[in-house]
Design a protein around this motif. Structure first.
Motif, PDB file in Angstrom:
ATOM      1  N   THR A  64       0.717  -1.321  -0.098  1.00  0.00           N
ATOM      2  CA  THR A  64       0.178   0.083  -0.202  1.00  0.00           C
ATOM      3  C   THR A  64       0.875   1.215   0.066  1.00  0.00           C
ATOM      4  O   THR A  64       1.513   1.392   0.931  1.00  0.00           O
ATOM      5  N   ALA A  65       0.764   1.883  -1.018  1.00  0.00           N
ATOM      6  CA  ALA A  65       1.438   3.317  -1.311  1.00  0.00           C
ATOM      7  C   ALA A  65       0.878   4.217  -0.587  1.00  0.00           C
ATOM      8  O   ALA A  65      -0.188   4.573  -0.595  1.00  0.00           O
ATOM      9  N   ARG A  66       1.664   5.238   0.323  1.00  0.00           N
ATOM     10  CA  ARG A  66       1.311   6.290   1.004  1.00  0.00           C
ATOM     11  C   ARG A  66       2.204   7.419   1.131  1.00  0.00           C
ATOM     12  O   ARG A  66       3.375   6.919   1.269  1.00  0.00           O
ATOM     13  N   ALA A  67       1.803   8.687   1.077  1.00  0.00           N
ATOM     14  CA  ALA A  67       2.716   9.732   0.961  1.00  0.00           C
ATOM     15  C   ALA A  67       3.443   9.964   2.527  1.00  0.00           C
ATOM     16  O   ALA A  67       4.453  10.538   2.497  1.00  0.00           O
ATOM     17  N   ASP A  68       2.897   9.405   3.445  1.00  0.00           N
ATOM     18  CA  ASP A  68       3.353   9.418   5.002  1.00  0.00           C
ATOM     19  C   ASP A  68       4.292   8.608   5.519  1.00  0.00           C
ATOM     20  O   ASP A  68       4.562   8.415   6.666  1.00  0.00           O
ATOM     21  N   ARG A  69       4.504   7.671   4.672  1.00  0.00           N
ATOM     22  CA  ARG A  69       5.580   6.586   5.124  1.00  0.00           C
ATOM     23  C   ARG A  69       6.148   5.792   3.769  1.00  0.00           C
ATOM     24  O   ARG A  69       6.064   6.089   2.727  1.00  0.00           O
ATOM     25  N   GLY A  70       7.352   5.067   4.449  1.00  0.00           N
ATOM     26  CA  GLY A  70       8.041   4.591   3.234  1.00  0.00           C
ATOM     27  C   GLY A  70       9.543   3.626   3.824  1.00  0.00           C
ATOM     28  O   GLY A  70       9.369   3.321   4.969  1.00  0.00           O
TER      29      GLY A  70
END
Length: 199
Positions: A33-39
């Motif tokens: 799951t791609a999210r802007a607040d994590r990586g």
């Protein structure tokens, strides 16, 4: 006509690359799951810190907590995390003295007065004490309440389900899921991160 096809393709590629929240796709794998607040990214030497935690009896939850707390999973942050007395934080997990003195019995913190807060410094150099104390306290409070006290001290223990505490707990769970998605993440230099405001 070619311009229309080009714009359609361009918009379609943007739509495919857009981050998806868990609510939007309940079937999505947490690891995908791609999210802007994590990586994730690589931090040289992080694998050794993971091994240190595992060798001290910790598990992937412990790695996830340490990974969220500091970039290098280290104790080289400002002494006490720039806090004192019950609010002072120590060790790889940044455990606060108020919680430690209530439940960390294996290394003698339980029952100590608030004024002995500097004794928590042991966690900055003794990973075995750090892991054991975290587990002492999680066993004492239970998972949810320990997370709340860890995140927000005495007020977290009194009100363990605030939005901030739930976001913190969710971030740790996401990181732990990433680590558990491939055994190499228990040993390599990959750091998973979630943007959680410091308090």
């Amino acid at each position: 006509m070619q311009l229309f096809n080009f714009l359609t393709l361009a918009l379609a590629s943007v739509a495919v690359a857009a981050p998806v929240s868990d609510a939007e796709d309940s079937n999505a794998s947490p690891a995908l799951t791609a999210r802007a607040d994590r990586g994730s990214y690589t931090v040289s030497g992080l694998g050794q810190r993971k091994k240190d935690i595992l060798n001290a009896g910790g598990n992937t939850l412990d790695i996830a907590i340490a990974m969220l707390e500091t970039e290098r999973m280290s104790t080289d942050y400002v002494y006490g995390d720039a806090k004192s007395y019950d609010a002072a934080n120590f060790g790889l997990f940044k455990q606060n003295w108020g919680v430690l003195r209530a439940c960390a019995w294996r290394y003698g913190f339980k029952g100590q007065p608030e004024s002995n807060w500097n004794n928590g410094n042991r966690l900055n150099w003794d990973v075995y004490a750090d892991v054991a104390s975290r587990w002492d306290c999680q066993e004492y409070y239970g998972y949810d309440k320990w997370m709340a006290g860890h995140r927000n001290g005495a007020s977290g223990l009194q009100n363990p389900y605030t939005e901030d505490i739930n976001n913190y707990k969710s971030a740790i769970q996401w990181i732990e899921n990433q680590i558990n998605s491939d055994s190499k993440y228990k040993w390599d230099d990959t750091r998973f991160w979630v943007n959680v405001p410091a308090i």
